[in-house]
Design an enzyme around this catalytic site. Structure first.
Site, PDB file in Angstrom:
ATOM      1  N   ILE A 231       0.868  -1.164   0.000  1.00 55.00           N
ATOM      2  CA  ILE A 231       0.000   0.000   0.000  1.00 55.00           C
ATOM      3  C   ILE A 231       0.911   1.222   0.000  1.00 55.00           C
ATOM      4  CG2 ILE A 231      -2.051  -1.034   1.040  1.00 55.00           C
ATOM      5  CD1 ILE A 231      -1.220  -0.082   3.731  1.00 55.00           C
ATOM      6  N   ASP A 232       0.432   2.307  -0.566  1.00 59.06           N
ATOM      7  CA  ASP A 232       1.264   3.481  -0.766  1.00 59.06           C
ATOM      8  C   ASP A 232       1.782   4.052   0.553  1.00 59.06           C
ATOM      9  OD1 ASP A 232       0.762   3.300  -3.502  1.00 59.06           O
ATOM     10  OD2 ASP A 232      -1.015   4.578  -3.361  1.00 59.06           O
ATOM     11  N   LYS A 233       2.879   4.775   0.470  1.00 57.33           N
ATOM     12  CA  LYS A 233       3.490   5.398   1.647  1.00 57.33           C
ATOM     13  C   LYS A 233       2.468   6.182   2.460  1.00 57.33           C
ATOM     14  CE  LYS A 233       6.605   9.153   2.920  1.00 57.33           C
ATOM     15  NZ  LYS A 233       7.464  10.255   2.423  1.00 57.33           N
TER      16      LYS A 233
ATOM     17  N   THR B  50      -0.800   6.030   2.446  1.00 56.60           N
ATOM     18  CA  THR B  50      -2.041   5.319   2.737  1.00 56.60           C
ATOM     19  C   THR B  50      -1.781   4.465   3.978  1.00 56.60           C
ATOM     20  OG1 THR B  50      -2.686   5.222   0.407  1.00 56.60           O
ATOM     21  CG2 THR B  50      -3.698   3.612   1.875  1.00 56.60           C
TER      22      THR B  50
ATOM     23  N   ARG C 148      -6.903   5.561  -6.056  1.00 54.40           N
ATOM     24  CA  ARG C 148      -6.604   6.969  -6.293  1.00 54.40           C
ATOM     25  C   ARG C 148      -6.854   7.357  -7.749  1.00 54.40           C
ATOM     26  NH1 ARG C 148      -0.613   7.237  -4.105  1.00 54.40           N
ATOM     27  NH2 ARG C 148      -0.844   9.490  -4.527  1.00 54.40           N
TER      28      ARG C 148
END
Length: 304
Positions: free
Chosen positions: A137-139, A141, A237
């Site tokens: 998962i993104d930084k 998020t 996103r």
């Protein structure tokens, strides 16, 4: 460190510099050439250029290829929020702002550094940089992530992701008001042709499907649940932007005027999968973090 020099002739004139250099430097991929350009290691006639630069006859190109950094990932003691752990798998609640795994130039402070200090039996399928990491998962998020502690577990979890049998639900605060209470976004996602650091809905992309459901409506924002069917990079996103409801606080895909949060208001709340050894169905849930809860309180009270 190696330095290469090229002079462009009439035949090569008009070609993009990233494409041309990847042909001239046969052991360097186009993506690596683009990285060298972004990192200011490529100059044309003594000037920095972008990857889209069209070469001209008689251009003098200098390419500096730095020595690769040693890929050593060191354990770092961290206060990780471990939700579940056994001999095969581990589920962690990642905070917003933490990178999942190291990369050259960013080798410390990541979730992997913390996991290596927590346990020494992570799967080795993804090598030294991403031990145990099955999905990311993104930084910016927050939320739940499953980690494999051996190769058998890793293979099982990857196959479940490919078969689309895992459960991954997110909560998000997005811009605007929805006309419908629920729906499905079925739009392929691939690299943005105009900005390689972004993803976009594109005909050349891979299948990407997101279900969404409205949870709460506010004056200018909406609280939604998004369920992933596929798991493309930045999927929620990109899909939210595609339907004109970008995630609040998203610096890459959203507007500058947004809610006061450090990163996108997106949280991986529910994670479900079949245990790789026992076959038992496991499902975990973690409520949205305090920063998102603060935003929701403000929206309910018309502060924002």
């Amino acid at each position: 460190m190696e330095t290469f020099h090229f002079t462009i002739d009439e035949q090569q004139s008009g070609q993009r510099i990233d494409k041309l250099l990847s042909g001239l430097m046969t052991d360097v991929s186009r993506s690596r050439v683009q990285e060298l350009i972004d990192d200011e290691h490529v100059m044309v006639n003594g000037e920095l250029v972008k990857a889209s630069y069209k070469c001209q006859a008689s251009d003098n190109i200098q390419v500096v290829v730095p020595e690769p950094e040693p890929l050593e990932v060191r354990p770092e003691t961290m206060d990780l929020d471990i939700i579940y752990e056994d001999a095969d798998v581990l589920v962690v609640n990642k905070p917003r702002g933490m990178v999942v795994h190291p990369a050259p130039g960013h080798m410390s402070g990541t979730l992997v550094n913390g996991l290596l200090a927590h346990c020494n039996d992570l799967s080795g399928i993804n090598g030294v940089i991403r031990p145990g990491i099955v999905h990311r998962i993104d930084k910016d998020t927050s939320g739940l992530l499953m980690v494999a502690k051996n190769d058998q577990a890793h293979d099982s979890l990857v196959q479940q992701l490919k078969a689309k049998t895992t459960v991954r639900k997110y909560k998000a605060i997005v811009h605007g008001s929805f006309e419908h209470n629920q729906g499905t976004i079925d739009a392929p996602i691939g690299r943005d042709e105009n900005d390689r650091k972004k993803m976009a809905v594109t005909d050349k992309g891979r299948e990407a499907i997101t279900h969404f459901r409205v949870l709460e409506r506010f004056d200018h924002f909406t609280f939604v649940e998004c369920q992933l069917v596929t798991g493309r990079t930045h999927q929620i996103r990109v899909h939210m932007k595609y339907i004109d409801h970008p995630v609040a606080g998203d610096p890459k895909y959203g507007p500058r005027k947004t809610l006061p949060i450090n990163g996108q208001a997106l949280h991986a709340e529910v994670l479900g999968f079949k245990h790789p050894r026992s076959g038992e169905k496991l499902i975990f849930s973690e409520p949205v973090p305090d920063d998102m809860e603060t935003l929701l309180h403000g929206l309910r009270n018309h502060i924002y």
